[in-house]
Scaffold this motif. Sequence first.
Motif, PDB file in Angstrom:
ATOM      1  N   SER A 173      52.873 -59.588  10.594  1.00  0.00           N
ATOM      2  CA  SER A 173      54.018 -60.012  11.415  1.00  0.00           C
ATOM      3  C   SER A 173      54.050 -61.539  11.529  1.00  0.00           C
ATOM      4  N   LYS A 181      56.182 -58.707   3.086  1.00  0.00           N
ATOM      5  CA  LYS A 181      56.715 -57.869   4.159  1.00  0.00           C
ATOM      6  C   LYS A 181      57.724 -56.846   3.665  1.00  0.00           C
ATOM      7  N   GLU A 185      58.800 -53.585   7.097  1.00  0.00           N
ATOM      8  CA  GLU A 185      59.287 -53.906   8.441  1.00  0.00           C
ATOM      9  C   GLU A 185      59.973 -52.664   9.019  1.00  0.00           C
TER      10      GLU A 185
END
Length: 445
Positions: A173, A181, A185
């Motif tokens: 994060s 990422k 997410e």
Amino acid sequence: MSAGPPIDELHLADAPHLETSIPGPESDRLIERQKRIESNAVAYPRSVPIALDAAKGSTVRDVDGNIFLDFFAGIGVLNVGHSNPYVLEGVHEQTEKITHTIDFPTETRLDFIEALDGIAPGGLKGNNKVVFGGPSGSDAIEGSIKLAKHNTGRTGLLAFEGAYHGSTGGALSLTAGKKYKKGYEPLLPGVVHAPYPSTDEECAHALDHIQTVLEDPYSGKENPAGIWVEPIQGEGGVVVPPQEFLPGLRDLADDNDVMLIFDEIQSGFGRSGKWFASEWSGVTPDAMTMAKGIGGAGLPLGAVMYHEKFDTWGPGGHIGTFRGNVPAMRGGIRAIEYIEEHDLLAHARDLGTYLRDRLAEATDPATTEVRGEGLFIGVEMWDEDGNPLSDTVKAIQKYCYEHGVLVWSAGRYGNVLRLLPALVMTKAQAEAGMDIITAGIEAHT
Ligand SMILES: Cc1ncc(COP(=O)(O)O)c(C=O)c1O
């Protein structure tokens, strides 16, 4: 002199020395075998196609008998070199005795915590506590997130564009790279990424921006529990922020009751020519994360050191089965002794200056920036229109391994050549390596 042999006795002889073209046939065979049985997530051999056989000091031998000069040291882990005999002697003694102790006290564990206190920066020295969870940098970041949430009662987190803090949920994060990422997410909620400055103008802008986030009643979010910052950004491209940046963050954190956490996982343990990169600014963080080099021999170990006033959590505040790898702790103690006894922080500063001077001589300042502290070095490259030269950096990396030198890359666009040699690299090795690296730069720019 008690702490092991001098640095010029640590390496395989005659590096660089090539027996085959790269990759050689045995490397090809092992890389193919790896592809068949190991995850597609494997990454490093895609950039440097070698299979490893043995390594000593700043030299690595592949399975075809080629010997490389190592300018990335296990990606900033082997600060006292591969298989440092003084460190290994301590590790072997420990493995003969006891290896896994969860967090029961052992002499080694307590000696290691005291040794870390001996090298702690600024106001953390003599006033800190240390927590171990899982044996990685990402886990140390997870521990620091819990620490900040626990102490402030808040949940938001502030990090920086360009940051890399690891690959587990909380650490990811904070990491800024979208490629890491993608598809994973949502991660932790309430994370803000502020600009990370490299010029005075950007610094003033970044600090203003963070002041707004923290102090404007309509900035959009509750204040974060902490600010996570690499004192020198690694993966982001070895970015050294302006001198005012970390003091500015310190003031903003203090004024707003937010914890200031320095991620020293890559920049720490002597890498920048100081024990911790925070020492270049004189700013003491509330907490700092450590991993990579602290296990001495490349054994996995992660830790968070924080000011003792934040030691408010109870038993199990941060945990893990491997919360303390005792052989790695013994390795860490030995590495600290080796670095001190051989004056390797000064050596790292001197050798770093030499490397940066050679790089600056070989490049055009209009399209290249050479930067870093100690042996934490980046060379950013762009074309005359300001476009990042990622393929050029890849081509230089290839030229280097084909000529017996291992280098790595970094930067938001992969256009930074990153050098992280061991602190035990000799001047002669640095000269030989630089002849090849600068020839690679000249051949491709
Ligand atoms: C600054 C920084 N923080 C955190 C990490 C994550 O450490 P690990 O890969 O051991 O989980 C890294 C790894 O490169 C790093 O460079």
